[in-house]
Design a protein around this motif. Sequence first.
Motif, mmCIF file in Angstrom:
data_model
loop_
_atom_site.group_PDB
_atom_site.id
_atom_site.type_symbol
_atom_site.label_atom_id
_atom_site.label_comp_id
_atom_site.label_asym_id
_atom_site.label_seq_id
_atom_site.Cartn_x
_atom_site.Cartn_y
_atom_site.Cartn_z
ATOM 1 N N UNK A 1 1.272 -1.384 0.050
ATOM 2 C CA UNK A 1 0.070 -0.241 0.116
ATOM 3 C C UNK A 1 0.411 1.327 0.340
ATOM 4 N N UNK A 2 2.224 1.900 0.639
ATOM 5 C CA UNK A 2 2.678 2.260 0.510
ATOM 6 C C UNK A 2 3.347 2.857 -0.437
ATOM 7 N N UNK A 3 4.335 1.438 -1.643
ATOM 8 C CA UNK A 3 4.827 2.106 -2.663
ATOM 9 C C UNK A 3 3.613 2.666 -4.057
ATOM 10 N N UNK A 4 2.367 2.203 -3.841
ATOM 11 C CA UNK A 4 1.398 2.305 -4.537
ATOM 12 C C UNK A 4 0.983 3.242 -4.067
ATOM 13 N N UNK A 5 1.169 4.061 -3.112
ATOM 14 C CA UNK A 5 0.872 5.451 -2.595
ATOM 15 C C UNK A 5 2.229 6.272 -3.345
ATOM 16 N N UNK A 6 2.928 5.873 -2.751
ATOM 17 C CA UNK A 6 4.199 6.697 -3.911
ATOM 18 C C UNK A 6 4.144 6.558 -4.774
ATOM 19 N N UNK A 7 3.265 5.807 -5.654
ATOM 20 C CA UNK A 7 3.848 5.327 -7.469
ATOM 21 C C UNK A 7 2.099 7.105 -7.751
ATOM 22 N N UNK A 8 1.412 6.900 -6.760
ATOM 23 C CA UNK A 8 0.237 7.702 -6.958
ATOM 24 C C UNK A 8 1.176 9.366 -7.513
ATOM 25 N N UNK A 9 0.176 10.339 -8.838
ATOM 26 C CA UNK A 9 0.735 11.649 -9.264
ATOM 27 C C UNK A 9 0.862 12.569 -8.449
ATOM 28 N N UNK A 10 -0.535 13.006 -7.737
ATOM 29 C CA UNK A 10 -0.926 14.094 -6.909
ATOM 30 C C UNK A 10 -2.220 14.257 -7.730
ATOM 31 N N UNK A 11 -2.034 14.677 -9.224
ATOM 32 C CA UNK A 11 -3.253 14.940 -10.196
ATOM 33 C C UNK A 11 -4.429 14.008 -10.313
ATOM 34 N N UNK A 12 -5.425 14.135 -10.917
ATOM 35 C CA UNK A 12 -6.145 13.388 -11.309
ATOM 36 C C UNK A 12 -6.011 13.355 -12.860
ATOM 37 N N UNK A 13 -5.421 12.404 -13.096
ATOM 38 C CA UNK A 13 -5.643 11.740 -15.228
ATOM 39 C C UNK A 13 -6.390 11.048 -15.786
ATOM 40 N N UNK A 14 -6.721 10.484 -15.079
ATOM 41 C CA UNK A 14 -7.734 9.200 -16.039
ATOM 42 C C UNK A 14 -8.939 8.768 -15.545
ATOM 43 N N UNK A 15 -9.854 8.805 -16.680
ATOM 44 C CA UNK A 15 -11.541 8.236 -16.308
ATOM 45 C C UNK A 15 -11.381 7.133 -15.702
ATOM 46 N N UNK A 16 -11.949 6.679 -14.975
ATOM 47 C CA UNK A 16 -11.523 5.233 -14.141
ATOM 48 C C UNK A 16 -12.749 4.274 -14.170
ATOM 49 N N UNK A 17 -13.557 5.175 -15.077
ATOM 50 C CA UNK A 17 -14.910 4.512 -15.042
ATOM 51 C C UNK A 17 -14.665 4.016 -15.727
ATOM 52 N N UNK A 18 -14.613 4.541 -17.768
ATOM 53 C CA UNK A 18 -14.167 4.486 -18.744
ATOM 54 C C UNK A 18 -12.909 3.674 -18.898
ATOM 55 N N UNK A 19 -11.920 3.633 -18.055
ATOM 56 C CA UNK A 19 -10.616 2.434 -18.210
ATOM 57 C C UNK A 19 -11.002 1.036 -17.999
ATOM 58 N N UNK A 20 -12.172 1.069 -16.811
ATOM 59 C CA UNK A 20 -12.622 -0.239 -16.313
ATOM 60 C C UNK A 20 -13.426 -0.862 -17.021
#
Length: 312
Positions: free
Chosen positions: A166-185
């Motif tokens: 979980x900590x590793x993935x939190x560090x990967x987050x870019x800090x800004x919204x760039x993806x449409x989660x619903x559309x990609x899923x």
Amino acid sequence: MNDFLLAQMVAAERLPNAHESKAAVLLELKSSLAGASGEQRTATLLKRELDLPGETIFLNDVHIPYKDGTAQIDLLLIHEQMVCVLEVKNMVGEFYFDSVNFQFHRIIDGRREGMRNPEAQLHRAVRAVSNFLGVPVHGVIVLASRSGKVVEAPKQYPIVSLDYLPFHLERLALGSKIFDVTALASKVEQLPQQNLSRHWFARHRIDFNALRPGVTCPDCRILALDWQERKWLCRICGFHSRDAHKVTLQEYAVLFGESLDTQLAYRLLGVENKYTLYRLLKTAAPQSNVRGKRRIVEDRDLLRGYFGKIYR
């Protein structure tokens, strides 16, 4: 439990010990169960511990089109700030990644075992997801077992323990919204389901005639049940039920599909009287539009409940 894992469980239970592939089937089932357990623990931990703003969608066991085939993804994480492929390994031993020859082996109980390279698997999966979704994609190898130790680490992708994930993935987050989660899923979820069982059956030379027929007693799992006085009865342990045959029908469906030949149903359930057969199949496998064919009503939860008690 996906359909392929259920099919492996059915084959392991119904193949006689004398079958040439019984040992291989049991070995592959053991590996599949370990993998499924690791993936489930990973998803459960992330849903509980991952601290990211907004919605996070987890998709497990998906198959993404890639070149002339597909790439299998253990766990795909889609968030508004990142997309990440997780290659989950629930293995024990000491792990060695050879980044020169792109080989992988582990040492367990003093033995050296060559295996498929998780880094190569992950690289293929990351490229497949990135090409399919048209977005940049991260990749992480996840060690789901605390009994695994990395001696030589991979070079291209990080390998992290499940506790730290979980900590590793939190560090990967870019800090800004760039993806449409619903559309990609949604794009991933609309992909057709892959039938992995057919090739697996052919490789192990498994067909209907190779399997033990009958309605299995869920308690002793030794003999087929007898239909007596409008109920299924076990001559050994005394178990009785009116609808135990529904699990057997689901076993057939997960192995061979929902279409069931009426004449084959006699052998499958181990009954001889046509009126008994028709009564048993009336709701669980009603007649189809094709003469002599039945259509099994899908209910995989019956199988998951049955095998969930066996493989806890």
